[in-house]
Design an enzyme around this catalytic site. Structure first.
Site, PDB file in Angstrom:
ATOM      1  N   SER A 188       0.836  -1.193   0.000  1.00 14.39           N
ATOM      2  CA  SER A 188       0.000   0.000   0.000  1.00 14.39           C
ATOM      3  C   SER A 188       0.884   1.261   0.000  1.00 14.39           C
ATOM      4  O   SER A 188       1.821   1.327  -0.785  1.00 14.39           O
ATOM      5  CB  SER A 188      -0.930  -0.064   1.212  1.00 14.39           C
ATOM      6  N   ASP A 440      -8.550  -5.539  -5.969  1.00 15.54           N
ATOM      7  CA  ASP A 440      -8.272  -4.413  -5.083  1.00 15.54           C
ATOM      8  C   ASP A 440      -8.549  -3.087  -5.794  1.00 15.54           C
ATOM      9  O   ASP A 440      -8.014  -2.842  -6.869  1.00 15.54           O
ATOM     10  CB  ASP A 440      -6.778  -4.492  -4.700  1.00 15.54           C
ATOM     11  N   HIS A 465      -6.260  -6.476  -1.630  1.00 16.55           N
ATOM     12  CA  HIS A 465      -5.150  -5.574  -1.291  1.00 16.55           C
ATOM     13  C   HIS A 465      -3.950  -6.330  -0.709  1.00 16.55           C
ATOM     14  O   HIS A 465      -4.047  -6.962   0.321  1.00 16.55           O
ATOM     15  CB  HIS A 465      -5.663  -4.538  -0.303  1.00 16.55           C
TER      16      HIS A 465
END
Ligand SMILES: *[C@@H]1O[C@H](CO)[C@@H](O)[C@H](O)[C@H]1NC(C)=O
Ligand SMILES: *[C@@H]1O[C@H](CO)[C@@H](O)[C@H](O)[C@H]1NC(C)=O
Ligand SMILES: *[C@@H]1O[C@H](CO)[C@@H](O)[C@H](O)[C@H]1NC(C)=O
Ligand SMILES: *[C@@H]1O[C@H](CO)[C@@H](O)[C@H](O)[C@H]1NC(C)=O
Ligand SMILES: *[C@@H]1O[C@H](CO)[C@@H](O)[C@H](O)[C@H]1NC(C)=O
Ligand SMILES: *[C@@H]1O[C@H](CO)[C@@H](O)[C@H](O)[C@H]1NC(C)=O
Length: 502
Positions: A188, A440, A465
């Site tokens: 991320s 995601d 994710h």
């Protein structure tokens, strides 16, 4: 699991609400210390800061300059990092370095099982470095978030400089580490940092694994609508009429909340902690629902997990079991929506009421991320209501900027990140793996094409994710196993090349 739903979650709470032109709930309490932020949400097992069984590491602190890029402010703070050398071959064996993102580093350490799983095979030391302004690494202690003066040193560039200084320090002080090849790993926002770290400090890290890193979710680089299209497709794929039912629910909620009686009825149906009293509250309810659907898309994992919330395997499929009839009466429709979100908020059966002021991003440093979103990390997101199941909302930078100014006294500079990190033009760099799960929503802003032989993209069709950073699981789909194998192969190749050149 990997350090999954990250930025994602943080952005959905901050940016999504900003994008929808709504008051940001985090703004209501901007001066709480980070710990209090995490406590105000119900405590769940995944949020315990203690190391999980089997993970053993040491906690250390390094004194860092508050400002790496100027000489006027000669203040320092302690940066926390976690380290384990149980698998390390101390004759210049590899170091896997987690570039910490917007939260407490112990949480990322625990949620990045991939690094623990491959440490032995790579004979690697593991280091997890905390990002400044998160967890315990607060440059001004209590005062870190008090005003824009104290927040002025919260930038990705300063964070990367901390990582560089830390690695140089480790190599200097740990016997046998002097010539160790270092690989940056992150998920991320941490994945963005890993990629950028390799770009800016190629003499310090030999390569980077950037998992679910939306380095292109910036102004004019990708279409702002793709994010919510992915969310919509996840629901479309997970049950017949599922996305249509959600699409119909917005108007149903509008109609019901147009009367005082309807507001009260919905409050009871949703078991809300604080009853809806006005049209603004009804807008907040819709925004909270939208965020819930986004979060589900980020954590649509193949096995039961508790990354953001305790959830069943393939949670969107479970949710969609209740969302099969878009043409039901308003009341039935809304009752079904409640049953569906209840899977997200009350899978544990422990929620006594649902709180529309609470988002599922408790383990994230909400304040710090909100500030970052208001300065460097401007990631435009929009909806059309046609190619997605949400109410239409344009990206409104002027409103966004105004909100930021009110909240922090600063205005965002949307073009800075592309300027400093190259935007789409990154082909002069090397040795970065960009992995993205196609389920995601942040896939939208990721690098999903091979740019050169050494700037490679790995797409995980069944991944949400950064599934690849999660610990091994018996229910891992084939595509994530393949991705992890490729990732390890690239890392081994970088290490071999590095050793060959010395
Ligand atoms: C800056 O701080 C360091 C240690 O914190 C100190 O050794 C140094 O003398 C200081 N420099 C100035 C110009 O004050
Ligand atoms: C933060 O503030 C509290 C109360 O105001 C105080 O007790 C504590 O020592 C402070 N901590 C730091 C790190 O400044
Ligand atoms: C959560 O689930 C439990 C057990 O099924 C139930 O008693 C409780 O009312 C639920 N909470 C909410 C807010 O619906
Ligand atoms: C709902 O959440 C907000 C924000 O976290 C909090 O201030 C409030 O106390 C919560 N309400 C209830 C009833 O739990
Ligand atoms: C990328 O940068 C190179 C020089 O580094 C330049 O030749 C090229 O035109 C740029 N490409 C784009 C798409 O801007
Ligand atoms: C990039 O190249 C690798 C190695 O050839 C390949 O496995 C992968 O599928 C490619 N990625 C994309 C997105 O085409």
């Amino acid at each position: 699991m990997g350090s999954r739903a990250f930025i994602a979650a943080a952005v959905s709470s901050a940016l999504l609400l900003l994008a929808l032109g709504l008051p940001n709930p985090a703004a209501a309490a901007p001066h709480l210390p980070w710990a209090a932020q995490s406590l105000r949400l119900s405590s769940l097992p995944s949020r315990a800061p203690a190391p999980a069984v089997g993970l053993s590491y040491e906690t250390h602190y390094l004194v860092q300059q508050v400002d790496h890029f100027g000489f006027d402010v000669n203040l320092t703070f302690k940066q926390r990092y976690l380290i384990t050398d149980q698998y390390w071959k101390n004759n210049n064996g590899a170091i896997l370095f987690y570039t910490g993102n917007e939260g407490d580093i112990t949480w990322f350490c625990k949620n990045t099982g991939f690094m623990w799983d491959v440490a032995e095979e790579l004979k690697a030391m593991l280091v997890f470095a905390e990002h400044r302004y998160y967890g315990e690494s607060l440059p001004f202690g209590n005062l870190s978030f008090s005003d824009s003066k104290h927040l002025n040193y919260l930038t990705s560039e300063q964070a990367l400089a901390d990582f560089a200084v830390l690695i140089e320090y480790l190599k200097k002080t740990i016997p046998g580490a002097k010539n160790s090849p270092v690989i940056a790993i992150g998920g991320s926002y941490g994945g963005m940092l890993a990629a950028w770290f390799r770009m800016k400090y190629p003499h310090i890290v030999i390569g980077a694994l950037a998992a679910s890193a939306p380095i292109w979710q910036f102004t004019d680089l990708v279409s702002c609508g793709k994010f919510f299209e992915i969310v919509t497709n996840d629901f479309k794929k997970s049950g017949s009429k599922c996305s249509e039912t959600i699409q119909s629910s917005w108007k149903a909620i509008d109609r019901l909340t147009s009367t005082g009686e309807g507001l009260q009825w919905i409050s009871e149906v949703f078991h809300l902690c604080n009853p809806l009293r006005s049209q603004i509250d009804a807008i907040m309810l819709k925004s909270w629902l939208a965020e819930t659907w986004v979060n589900l898309a980020m954590v649509d994992y193949p096995y039961s997990s508790d990354f953001l919330m305790p959830l069943p395997a393939w949670p969107i499929k479970e949710v969609c079991k209740y969302l099969t009839d878009p043409s039901a009466s308003d009341k039935i429709l809304v009752q079904n929506i409640f049953r569906a979100v209840n899977i997200y908020y009350n899978y544990s059966g422990e929620a006594s009421c649902l709180n529309t002021s609470q988002t599922a991003t408790s383990n994230l440093g909400i304040q710090g991320w909100n500030y970052q979103a208001c300065t460097e990390m401007v990631m435009p997101i929009c909806t059309t209501g046609i190619s997605d199941m949400f109410e239409p909302q344009e990206w409104d930078f002027a409103a966004y900027s105004e909100q930021c100014f009110q909240e922090w006294g600063v205005r965002p500079r949307p073009s800075w990140i592309p300027t400093v990190f190259g935007g789409k033009n990154i082909s002069s760099h090397s040795n970065i793996i960009f992995s993205n799960g196609a389920l995601d929503p942040w896939y939208a802003g990721g690098v999903n094409e091979n740019i050169t032989d050494t700037l490679v993209s790995i797409v995980i069709p069944d991944g949400a994710h950064h599934l690849d950073l999660c610990a091994r699981n018996a229910d891992d789909p084939e595509s994530v196993l393949l991705a992890r194998t490729m990732e390890v192969d690239y890392m081994k190749k970088w290490i071999t090349q590095f050793q060959g050149h010395r």
